[in-house]
Each structure stands twice: as C-alpha cells, then as structure tokens.
Design an enzyme around this catalytic site. Sequence first.
Site, PDB file in Angstrom:
ATOM      1  N   GLY A 193       1.002  -1.117   0.265  1.00 41.16           N
ATOM      2  CA  GLY A 193       0.226   0.281  -0.134  1.00 41.16           C
ATOM      3  C   GLY A 193       0.666   1.521  -0.459  1.00 41.16           C
ATOM      4  O   GLY A 193       0.592   2.207  -0.575  1.00 41.16           O
ATOM      5  N   CYS A 194       1.986   0.987   1.159  1.00 42.68           N
ATOM      6  CA  CYS A 194       2.734   2.679   0.858  1.00 42.68           C
ATOM      7  C   CYS A 194       3.658   2.919  -0.752  1.00 42.68           C
ATOM      8  O   CYS A 194       3.751   3.797  -0.787  1.00 42.68           O
ATOM      9  CB  CYS A 194       3.900   2.216   2.012  1.00 42.68           C
ATOM     10  SG  CYS A 194       3.388   1.991   3.425  1.00 42.68           S
ATOM     11  N   THR A 195       3.384   1.572  -1.198  1.00 37.64           N
ATOM     12  CA  THR A 195       4.373   1.547  -2.517  1.00 37.64           C
ATOM     13  C   THR A 195       3.367   2.176  -3.563  1.00 37.64           C
ATOM     14  O   THR A 195       3.613   3.197  -3.835  1.00 37.64           O
ATOM     15  CB  THR A 195       4.929   0.420  -2.870  1.00 37.64           C
ATOM     16  OG1 THR A 195       6.065  -0.295  -2.041  1.00 37.64           O
ATOM     17  CG2 THR A 195       5.877   0.575  -4.331  1.00 37.64           C
TER      18      THR A 195
END
Length: 202
Positions: free
Chosen positions: A43-45
């Site tokens: 998700g952070c990527t």
Amino acid sequence: MLNAGDRAPDFSLDSDDGKAVSLADFPGKTVVLYFYPKDDTPGCTREAQAFSAALEAFADAGAVVLGVSRDSVERHRKFRDKYDLGVTLLSDPELAAHNAYGAYGEKTMYGKKVTGAIRSTFIIGPDRKVKHAFSGVKVDGHADAVLALVRGGGGASTPPTPTKGAAAKSAAPRSPAAKSAAKAPAKKAAVKAPAKPVTRSR
C-alpha cells in the site's frame, strides 16, 4: 488528530537526500504532508508512486508533497531508488511529527487492535493552517482526490465522494417517466418500465 482550521505544527526532519526539511522551507506554497506506515510495503509503495506520478500537477497547483514514516534516511533512499520515486520522503523515527499531527496511535489491522502509524494526509495552506485532513486513508485514488482538492482550494476537512453520488445523479433523469421526452436515447432495452418513476432502494 488535527482538523481543518488547526494551525499546522512545524517540524524539522531529515529527508531521503539527507537534508533537514521543515514547513518554513516552503513559503507561499501549499504543503501536502502524508504519513504512511512503512517503506516498500504494497500500500505504501502504491501511494508513493501515485504521489510521485502527480508531482508535476501538484507543482503547477503551487503545492509540494512530503511523505513521512518512521523509516531511516537510508531505508528511504533504498525505497526511493528501487521505485524511482520523486516524492520527498522524511524520516521521523522519534515520532515527533506523527504525534504532533495525530498520525500515530491505536488502529485496527486484520481485526486486531494495534498501535502504529495511522495513514493520514494533511493539506496545509500557505497560511500554515490545515485545509483538509484525511485519516485512515485508502490508498487507491487518494493522490488524485488530494490533487483535486489542492486545485480547487476550499476549506472542507473531508473530500467529497465523487463517483457514486455523481453516477446516481446522472442516472436519475433517465427514469421511465422521461421516456416520452423527444430526446430519449436510442437504448430501447431500458424501456420496459411503468409510466411513473421507479425509486430504487440503495
């Protein structure tokens, strides 16, 4: 957590290129400050890639984008280089900015209560007041929603939900009662309805 209208706390954090960054470095600019849990996770990527892809559009709207997590400067560099990210990543291992903005605390993951970084975004105006605040962010489509708010200005703390409401409104005029209008579309399959409008339950 901070809300719209609150004064945005200043901070000084090291970035992925090793320089200290603070709000004071961006006079006259809108600052999009987003907090995320961990480098190089799915998700952070996606979130970092989406903000990076929109950086030029943010710059055209007079805004800069800063991502913040607890990861070290070295991890930020690896994350940046692995995915060719353009967004500036700030390291907050002591949680100074997280706590000041209310982006760290109890949350639910996979049905369990845990303590950690809360995925949050703050749009901070040139007057250094929070214009919009998001908590518990859903990654997909988020960067576009933030960009739309930056371009549109305004002061609401919660972004509008564009698609479902808009679709419902555009579908409403096509009730069966409007079938008799001269400009009815040539879709005859949709014409088997009573003469009075049907209200659809949502």
